[in-house]
Motif scaffolding. Structure first.
Motif, PDB file in Angstrom:
ATOM      1  N   LEU A  23      42.255  30.161  56.116  1.00  0.00           N
ATOM      2  CA  LEU A  23      42.582  31.585  55.583  1.00  0.00           C
ATOM      3  C   LEU A  23      41.974  31.850  54.400  1.00  0.00           C
ATOM      4  N   GLY A  24      41.677  30.916  53.311  1.00  0.00           N
ATOM      5  CA  GLY A  24      41.005  31.269  52.172  1.00  0.00           C
ATOM      6  C   GLY A  24      39.540  31.661  52.276  1.00  0.00           C
ATOM      7  N   PHE A  25      38.905  30.740  53.208  1.00  0.00           N
ATOM      8  CA  PHE A  25      37.607  31.030  53.356  1.00  0.00           C
ATOM      9  C   PHE A  25      37.397  32.525  53.965  1.00  0.00           C
ATOM     10  N   ILE A  26      37.936  32.502  55.320  1.00  0.00           N
ATOM     11  CA  ILE A  26      37.765  33.796  56.071  1.00  0.00           C
ATOM     12  C   ILE A  26      38.137  34.892  55.200  1.00  0.00           C
ATOM     13  N   LEU A  27      39.403  34.902  54.554  1.00  0.00           N
ATOM     14  CA  LEU A  27      39.795  36.185  53.909  1.00  0.00           C
ATOM     15  C   LEU A  27      39.060  36.504  52.592  1.00  0.00           C
ATOM     16  N   HIS A  28      38.448  35.320  52.198  1.00  0.00           N
ATOM     17  CA  HIS A  28      37.582  35.581  50.852  1.00  0.00           C
ATOM     18  C   HIS A  28      36.312  36.348  51.362  1.00  0.00           C
ATOM     19  N   GLU A  29      35.624  35.869  52.291  1.00  0.00           N
ATOM     20  CA  GLU A  29      34.514  36.394  53.103  1.00  0.00           C
ATOM     21  C   GLU A  29      34.762  37.850  53.357  1.00  0.00           C
ATOM     22  N   LEU A  30      35.983  38.071  54.051  1.00  0.00           N
ATOM     23  CA  LEU A  30      36.334  39.756  54.348  1.00  0.00           C
ATOM     24  C   LEU A  30      36.560  40.464  53.203  1.00  0.00           C
ATOM     25  N   GLY A  31      37.186  39.932  52.149  1.00  0.00           N
ATOM     26  CA  GLY A  31      37.258  40.639  50.928  1.00  0.00           C
ATOM     27  C   GLY A  31      35.884  41.206  50.356  1.00  0.00           C
ATOM     28  N   HIS A  32      34.649  40.369  50.594  1.00  0.00           N
ATOM     29  CA  HIS A  32      33.603  40.844  50.141  1.00  0.00           C
ATOM     30  C   HIS A  32      32.952  42.116  51.141  1.00  0.00           C
ATOM     31  N   LYS A  33      33.269  41.636  52.316  1.00  0.00           N
ATOM     32  CA  LYS A  33      32.730  42.684  53.508  1.00  0.00           C
ATOM     33  C   LYS A  33      33.409  43.786  53.374  1.00  0.00           C
ATOM     34  N   PHE A  34      34.725  43.898  53.143  1.00  0.00           N
ATOM     35  CA  PHE A  34      35.542  45.358  53.141  1.00  0.00           C
ATOM     36  C   PHE A  34      35.086  46.010  51.860  1.00  0.00           C
ATOM     37  N   SER A  35      35.016  45.201  50.667  1.00  0.00           N
ATOM     38  CA  SER A  35      34.495  45.793  49.375  1.00  0.00           C
ATOM     39  C   SER A  35      33.118  46.578  49.512  1.00  0.00           C
ATOM     40  N   ALA A  36      32.084  45.653  50.159  1.00  0.00           N
ATOM     41  CA  ALA A  36      30.953  46.242  50.331  1.00  0.00           C
ATOM     42  C   ALA A  36      31.099  47.590  51.162  1.00  0.00           C
ATOM     43  N   MET A  37      31.968  47.610  52.358  1.00  0.00           N
ATOM     44  CA  MET A  37      32.031  48.664  53.163  1.00  0.00           C
ATOM     45  C   MET A  37      32.575  49.698  52.498  1.00  0.00           C
ATOM     46  N   HIS A  38      33.788  49.531  51.655  1.00  0.00           N
ATOM     47  CA  HIS A  38      34.257  50.905  50.851  1.00  0.00           C
ATOM     48  C   HIS A  38      33.084  51.552  50.062  1.00  0.00           C
ATOM     49  N   PHE A  39      31.968  50.780  49.682  1.00  0.00           N
ATOM     50  CA  PHE A  39      30.907  51.429  48.731  1.00  0.00           C
ATOM     51  C   PHE A  39      29.678  52.084  49.763  1.00  0.00           C
ATOM     52  N   GLY A  40      30.167  52.168  51.207  1.00  0.00           N
ATOM     53  CA  GLY A  40      29.162  52.339  52.184  1.00  0.00           C
ATOM     54  C   GLY A  40      27.821  51.459  52.622  1.00  0.00           C
ATOM     55  N   TYR A  41      28.194  50.359  52.102  1.00  0.00           N
ATOM     56  CA  TYR A  41      27.034  49.320  52.383  1.00  0.00           C
ATOM     57  C   TYR A  41      27.383  48.540  53.641  1.00  0.00           C
ATOM     58  N   VAL A  92      39.393  37.240  43.927  1.00  0.00           N
ATOM     59  CA  VAL A  92      40.665  38.028  43.747  1.00  0.00           C
ATOM     60  C   VAL A  92      41.682  37.477  45.295  1.00  0.00           C
ATOM     61  N   VAL A  93      40.872  37.713  46.143  1.00  0.00           N
ATOM     62  CA  VAL A  93      41.633  37.465  47.552  1.00  0.00           C
ATOM     63  C   VAL A  93      42.280  35.901  47.519  1.00  0.00           C
ATOM     64  N   ASN A  94      41.240  34.938  47.107  1.00  0.00           N
ATOM     65  CA  ASN A  94      41.931  33.709  46.755  1.00  0.00           C
ATOM     66  C   ASN A  94      42.960  33.575  45.976  1.00  0.00           C
ATOM     67  N   ILE A 131      44.289  24.629  47.399  1.00  0.00           N
ATOM     68  CA  ILE A 131      42.865  25.002  48.051  1.00  0.00           C
ATOM     69  C   ILE A 131      42.561  26.335  47.373  1.00  0.00           C
ATOM     70  N   ASN A 132      43.107  27.482  47.502  1.00  0.00           N
ATOM     71  CA  ASN A 132      42.569  28.720  47.350  1.00  0.00           C
ATOM     72  C   ASN A 132      42.556  28.880  45.740  1.00  0.00           C
ATOM     73  N   SER A 133      43.433  28.275  44.997  1.00  0.00           N
ATOM     74  CA  SER A 133      43.248  28.218  43.419  1.00  0.00           C
ATOM     75  C   SER A 133      41.771  27.694  43.210  1.00  0.00           C
ATOM     76  N   TYR A 134      41.459  26.484  43.815  1.00  0.00           N
ATOM     77  CA  TYR A 134      40.366  25.859  43.611  1.00  0.00           C
ATOM     78  C   TYR A 134      39.031  26.778  44.326  1.00  0.00           C
ATOM     79  N   LEU A 135      39.261  27.522  45.327  1.00  0.00           N
ATOM     80  CA  LEU A 135      38.066  28.276  45.732  1.00  0.00           C
ATOM     81  C   LEU A 135      37.798  29.435  44.926  1.00  0.00           C
ATOM     82  N   ALA A 136      38.737  30.010  44.364  1.00  0.00           N
ATOM     83  CA  ALA A 136      38.425  31.047  43.430  1.00  0.00           C
ATOM     84  C   ALA A 136      38.013  30.509  42.254  1.00  0.00           C
ATOM     85  N   THR A 137      38.302  29.519  41.591  1.00  0.00           N
ATOM     86  CA  THR A 137      37.613  29.048  40.349  1.00  0.00           C
ATOM     87  C   THR A 137      36.364  28.580  40.631  1.00  0.00           C
TER      88      THR A 137
END
Length: 187
Positions: A23-41, A92-94, A131-137
Motif C-alpha cells: 500500500l505504501g509503495f503503490i499509493l506513494h507512486e500514485l500520489g506523484h502520478k495524480f499530482s502530475a496529472m493535476h498539473f496537466g502532465y 504526504v501519502v505515506n 513502514i510508511n513512516s520510514y518510507l516518507a522519511t
C-alpha cells in the motif's frame, strides 16, 4: 528484515509486511502520478530492476534501501514549485497512510488481547505505521533524485515540516513502538 533471518518465519510475516509495503509503495507512486496529472502532465511508473534487487538484498542485512522504480513526469519545462508539489505528494501519502494505520491499530488494540484476528490486524497496522513512516522519511532525504531534494529546492519550510513529522513518527516507531505510542495516546 523482520524475520531475523528465520526463513520459516518469512511465510508468516511476508504477507503481513506486504500490506504496509505494498500500500505504501503503490499509493506513494500514485500520489506523484495524480499530482502530475493535476498539473496537466503525463507521468508513468518505470521499474528499475537493479533497485528491486538492491531492496531485496539489503533487507537480508537488516536495513532496506528500497528504490525499485519511480514515477517519471514528462514535461518540456517543470518549475521548482510544480516539481516540489508533485514530489511531496508521495511522502504526504505515506504520512497519511501511517496515521491511518496507527488509528486502526489504536482502535483494535483493546480487542487484540482476546482475539487472534485482532492481534493480526494490530500487527499489520503496527508494521504499516512503521513502514510508511520510514518510507516518507527516506524519500524526503534531500539527496540524488529523491523527493526531498526537489521539495527542498522548492520550499525549505515545507521540507522541514514534513521531514520532522515523518522523522518523529519513524523515531517513535523504532524506539517506543506502536504499542507504546498507543498507550501514550490513550493515557
Amino acid at each position: 528484515m523482520y524475520t531475523g533471518r528465520d526463513f520459516s518465519a518469512m511465510y508468516f510475516i511476508l504477507p503481513i509486511v506486504m500490506v504496509g509495503v505494498g500500500l505504501g509503495f503503490i499509493l506513494h507512486e500514485l500520489g506523484h502520478k495524480f499530482s502530475a496529472m493535476h498539473f496537466g502532465y503525463w507521468s508513468e511508473y518505470q521499474l528499475w530492476p537493479v533497485g528491486l534487487i538492491i531492496a531485496l538484498a539489503s533487507s537480508f542485512c537488516g536495513i532496506v534501501f528500497a528504490a525499485p522504480g519511480a514515477v517519471y513526469t514528462y514535461a518540456n519545462f517543470l518549475d521548482d514549485r510544480t516539481n516540489g508539489i508533485i514530489s511531496i505528494a508521495g511522502p504526504v501519502v505515506n504520512i497519511v497512510l501511517a496515521i491511518i494505520f496507527l488509528l486502526i491499530a489504536a482502535a483494535v488494540y483493546p480487542m487484540a488481547f482476546f482475539s487472534q484476528t485482532m492481534q493480526i490486524i494490530f500487527l499489520v497496522c503496527s508494521l504499516g505505521f512503521t513502514i510508511n513512516s520510514y518510507l516518507a522519511t527516506f524519500n524526503l532525504i534531500p539527496i540524488w533524485n529523491l523527493d526531498g531534494s526537489k521539495v527542498l529546492r522548492w520550499n525549505g519550510l515545507i521540507w522541514i515540516v514534513t521531514i520532522a513529522i515523518s522523522g518523529i513518527m519513524t523515531y517513535l516507531s523504532m524506539t517506543v513502538g506502536v504499542e507504546g505510542i498507543i498507550k501514550i495516546l490513550i493515557g
